[in-house]
Each structure stands twice: as C-alpha cells, then as structure tokens.
Design an enzyme around this catalytic site. Sequence first.
Site, PDB file in Angstrom:
ATOM      1  N   TYR A  61       0.842  -1.204   0.000  1.00 43.06           N
ATOM      2  CA  TYR A  61       0.000   0.000   0.000  1.00 43.06           C
ATOM      3  C   TYR A  61       0.875   1.252   0.000  1.00 43.06           C
ATOM      4  CZ  TYR A  61      -3.621  -3.323   1.403  1.00 43.06           C
ATOM      5  OH  TYR A  61      -4.479  -4.401   1.458  1.00 43.06           O
ATOM      6  N   HIS A 126       0.088 -11.941   0.560  1.00 52.13           N
ATOM      7  CA  HIS A 126      -0.784 -10.939  -0.055  1.00 52.13           C
ATOM      8  C   HIS A 126      -1.165 -11.303  -1.496  1.00 52.13           C
ATOM      9  CE1 HIS A 126      -1.520  -6.286  -0.333  1.00 52.13           C
ATOM     10  NE2 HIS A 126      -2.575  -6.987  -0.717  1.00 52.13           N
TER      11      HIS A 126
HETATM   12  P1  NAD Z   1     -13.563  -0.234   1.079  1.00 54.27           P
HETATM   13  O1  NAD Z   1     -14.656  -1.043   0.486  1.00 54.27           O
HETATM   14  O2  NAD Z   1     -13.416  -0.234   2.535  1.00 54.27           O
HETATM   15  O3  NAD Z   1     -13.722   1.242   0.497  1.00 54.27           O
HETATM   16  C1  NAD Z   1     -12.834   2.260   0.832  1.00 54.27           C
HETATM   17  C2  NAD Z   1     -13.336   3.548   0.212  1.00 54.27           C
HETATM   18  O4  NAD Z   1     -14.581   3.891   0.821  1.00 54.27           O
HETATM   19  C3  NAD Z   1     -12.399   4.727   0.461  1.00 54.27           C
HETATM   20  O5  NAD Z   1     -12.452   5.577  -0.676  1.00 54.27           O
HETATM   21  C4  NAD Z   1     -13.019   5.437   1.651  1.00 54.27           C
HETATM   22  O6  NAD Z   1     -12.737   6.803   1.656  1.00 54.27           O
HETATM   23  C5  NAD Z   1     -14.490   5.189   1.405  1.00 54.27           C
HETATM   24  N1  NAD Z   1     -15.293   5.195   2.647  1.00 54.27           N
HETATM   25  C6  NAD Z   1     -15.026   4.585   3.833  1.00 54.27           C
HETATM   26  N2  NAD Z   1     -15.998   4.839   4.724  1.00 54.27           N
HETATM   27  C7  NAD Z   1     -16.905   5.619   4.089  1.00 54.27           C
HETATM   28  C8  NAD Z   1     -18.136   6.208   4.488  1.00 54.27           C
HETATM   29  N3  NAD Z   1     -18.639   6.039   5.709  1.00 54.27           N
HETATM   30  N4  NAD Z   1     -18.813   6.945   3.576  1.00 54.27           N
HETATM   31  C9  NAD Z   1     -18.327   7.124   2.329  1.00 54.27           C
HETATM   32  N5  NAD Z   1     -17.170   6.588   1.886  1.00 54.27           N
HETATM   33  C10 NAD Z   1     -16.469   5.844   2.768  1.00 54.27           C
HETATM   34  O7  NAD Z   1     -12.213  -0.733   0.360  1.00 54.27           O
HETATM   35  P2  NAD Z   1     -10.710  -0.858   0.788  1.00 54.27           P
HETATM   36  O8  NAD Z   1     -10.176   0.347   1.465  1.00 54.27           O
HETATM   37  O9  NAD Z   1     -10.020  -1.365  -0.426  1.00 54.27           O
HETATM   38  O10 NAD Z   1     -10.708  -2.082   1.813  1.00 54.27           O
HETATM   39  C11 NAD Z   1     -10.580  -1.906   3.193  1.00 54.27           C
HETATM   40  C12 NAD Z   1      -9.272  -2.449   3.711  1.00 54.27           C
HETATM   41  O11 NAD Z   1      -9.247  -3.868   3.568  1.00 54.27           O
HETATM   42  C13 NAD Z   1      -8.004  -1.965   2.992  1.00 54.27           C
HETATM   43  O12 NAD Z   1      -7.598  -0.704   3.472  1.00 54.27           O
HETATM   44  C14 NAD Z   1      -7.051  -3.071   3.325  1.00 54.27           C
HETATM   45  O13 NAD Z   1      -6.552  -2.899   4.641  1.00 54.27           O
HETATM   46  C15 NAD Z   1      -7.950  -4.303   3.290  1.00 54.27           C
HETATM   47  N6  NAD Z   1      -7.919  -4.958   1.953  1.00 54.27           N
HETATM   48  C16 NAD Z   1      -7.051  -5.978   1.779  1.00 54.27           C
HETATM   49  C17 NAD Z   1      -6.962  -6.603   0.541  1.00 54.27           C
HETATM   50  C18 NAD Z   1      -5.988  -7.728   0.364  1.00 54.27           C
HETATM   51  O14 NAD Z   1      -5.318  -8.103   1.311  1.00 54.27           O
HETATM   52  N7  NAD Z   1      -5.861  -8.276  -0.806  1.00 54.27           N
HETATM   53  C19 NAD Z   1      -7.754  -6.177  -0.527  1.00 54.27           C
HETATM   54  C20 NAD Z   1      -8.647  -5.146  -0.309  1.00 54.27           C
HETATM   55  C21 NAD Z   1      -8.733  -4.549   0.935  1.00 54.27           C
END
Ligand code: NAD
Length: 347
Positions: A61, A126
């Site tokens: 990230y 990952h």
């Molecule tokens: P997410 O579905 O959580 O969406 C994040 C987006 O939604 C961001 O733009 C954020 O600003 C917005 N958001 C968050 N809360 C909100 C709200 N209340 N209202 C409006 N918008 C809002 O997707 P993500 O960030 O990709 O996934 C969450 C976490 O999961 C990542 O940060 C990571 O730590 C993990 N993740 C891991 C993998 C992996 O290991 N392969 C893949 C995806 C995500």
Amino acid sequence: MSTPKMELRELGNTGLKLSCVGFGASPLGNVFGPVPMEEAVGCVRRAVDLSINFFDTSPYYGNTLSEKILGKCLKALEVPRSEYIVSTKCGRYGDGFDFSAERVTRSVDESLERLQLDYVDILQCHDIEFGSLDQIVSETLPALVKLREAGKIRFIGITGLPLDVFTYVLDRVPPGTVDVVLSYCRYGINDTALDDLIPYLKGKGVGVISASPLAMGLLTEAGPPDWHPAAPELKAACRAAAAHCKSKGKNISKLSLQYSLSNKDISTVLVGMNSVKQVNDCAFGFSRISKMQTFVKHCPYDDQVEENITAAAELATEGIDDETLSEVEDILKPVKNQSWPSGIQRT
Ligand code: NAD
C-alpha cells in the site's frame, strides 16, 4: 456524542478478539488519493478512541507508505502494544510479487522496522492468486511457520480475491498452518460469494476477515477511484443503487457496511477510512492553523471513522433498514456476485 462501544468477535482459533469494524490502512498509502500526515494521525486516533483495535496494512500500500504512517501514528498515540492488533502482509510489493522464502523472511523484518514493532499479530501472504499456489504451499507458508515459531509473527494468513485459491492451499497444508483468510469484495450487498465458503473455513478452524464492504468505493456516493477494475455494468448498477439511497435520504455506505457486519461468522469487516472531522492535537507538532486548513480543505463535512463506527453501533441497537436493503438488492440483482479477473488465470 457518547462513544459507541465496538463489538469484539473471536478470530477462528487464534484467541484474538477483533473489533467487528477493522481499520483498513490502505488509504494511508494514498491509494484513494492524498491523505496528509495530520489527517492520518487524526483517523487512527479517532479509531482508537472509538474502540477499533484492529489495523490492517501491507508493504504494497503506497509502496510501504501505509506501513510507515501507521507505525508513526500508533507510536504517537502511545497505546499499550497489547491493546491493538496489527496485520501486515508479504509477497506483494510496489515492484511486483515475490513469495520466495528468502523474500518473505526479509520482508517481515522490513515491515517490523517500518511499523516500529517487535512483532506483528498477523502476517498474510498478499494476493496469492498472483503467485504459484504450489510455491505458497511448499515454500512460503513453511517460511512463515518458522517466523511464527521465532515470535516475529503470531498468526499466519492468506489473502486474495478469487475464493478457490483458499481451498487449494488449505487442502494441501497441515492443519494449523494457516490461521486466517482475508477475503475482499466477496461479502457485500452486491456479492455474497464468500458465504458459501464459510462452513469449509470454520471446519478447518480458520478465522475469516472480510475486507472492502464498500467494494473499494463502488458502494459510496462518491463512487470508485479511476483504477477500479469492475466492469462498466457493475459500476453503473452500484451508481444507480447509491443514487436510489440518496434520493430517499439514505446512505449506501452505511447500509453496505451494516450488511457485511450482519454476518457474525465474519470476525471483522475491514473498511478503508481516510477522513476524520476532528483533527486533535498530535505528536507531530503541526500548528493549529495548519490543522484547521487541512480540515477545511480535505474533510469539511465527513468523518468516515465516526460514521462507520456509528453504523455498527446502530446496527446493534436498531438493526438494518430492511426496506432500503431490499430495494438496493433488487437494483443490484443483475450484477449479483459479478467479480473481476485477478491474478494468474487458472483453468
Ligand atoms: P472499502 O470497500 O473499505 O472502500 C474504501 C473507500 O470507501 C475509500 O475511498 C473510503 O474513503 C471510502 N469510505 C469509507 N468509509 C466511508 C463512508 N462512511 N462513507 C463514504 N465513503 C467511505 O475498500 P478498501 O479500502 O479497499 O478495503 C478496506 C481495507 O481492507 C483496505 O484498506 C485493506 O486494509 C484491506 N484490503 C485488503 C486486501 C488484500 O489483502 N488483498 C484487498 C482489499 C482490501
């Protein structure tokens, strides 16, 4: 406003109790747009204050930025180490994939240094669909088992988008090798494919983390970032669902997060949060004026950390808005469980 207490859920056989909403730190690596340092500190502080105890990051990230910033934030907040749980990853980097034993072993030491920690609670391979699954089984996981024995990591996980990679690996390693799987974008209103895998994972004693309940921005009013890999029809359907909620004075993100949280077999739902309304004093010496300018420029009206925690608290007390949920499910029906290709395509 009184601080809602976050529900804690057990993670498989690990003995860890995770807050049901976890803090996804990919936005701290500027994955969804620039996040100034003081806002990052504000988000993490707010998360800790509102009883989130689980933080997930990766060297991938922001090309290590997320780990560095999360490490600085946790250090600055002076929270006792036993009170928070950190997960990071190995094998995926800014310059590509490398699941060799040598690289992942070195990777852990690099992550510990960036995070300013002596150990990480969970280390995850990952996005294993981009590597050789046989290498993950025969080389990567045995290397992580040695790190677990050495105390540098407490638990081992694997992450990915396609679900069949999890069964491929779990069917081929000794029981107890893998403690956790992290699945993303497969348990939300538009896609519930993970649900079918949960009995198998429970049978193996593997804890379940579900990430991206907002489908990496698809289920938000602002919409996804340009790089989002979904097909145009999936993006259009999610846009229509968000517009429908807005027309009723409802919030698609709140509904989506609550939907994912409703499945109690999922130990924690990781949401990426990158804005906070109230930027408190922090240990980085920013002046109050600069904090206020940042506040006005970057987050005039929204506080995603508080919104998401409040959504969880309201779910516990009031339940989900069934009427709006059923309308959104109807809008998303034509694209239900539609995902996108990820990794090496296996036949
Ligand atoms: P997410 O579905 O959580 O969406 C994040 C987006 O939604 C961001 O733009 C954020 O600003 C917005 N958001 C968050 N809360 C909100 C709200 N209340 N209202 C409006 N918008 C809002 O997707 P993500 O960030 O990709 O996934 C969450 C976490 O999961 C990542 O940060 C990571 O730590 C993990 N993740 C891991 C993998 C992996 O290991 N392969 C893949 C995806 C995500």
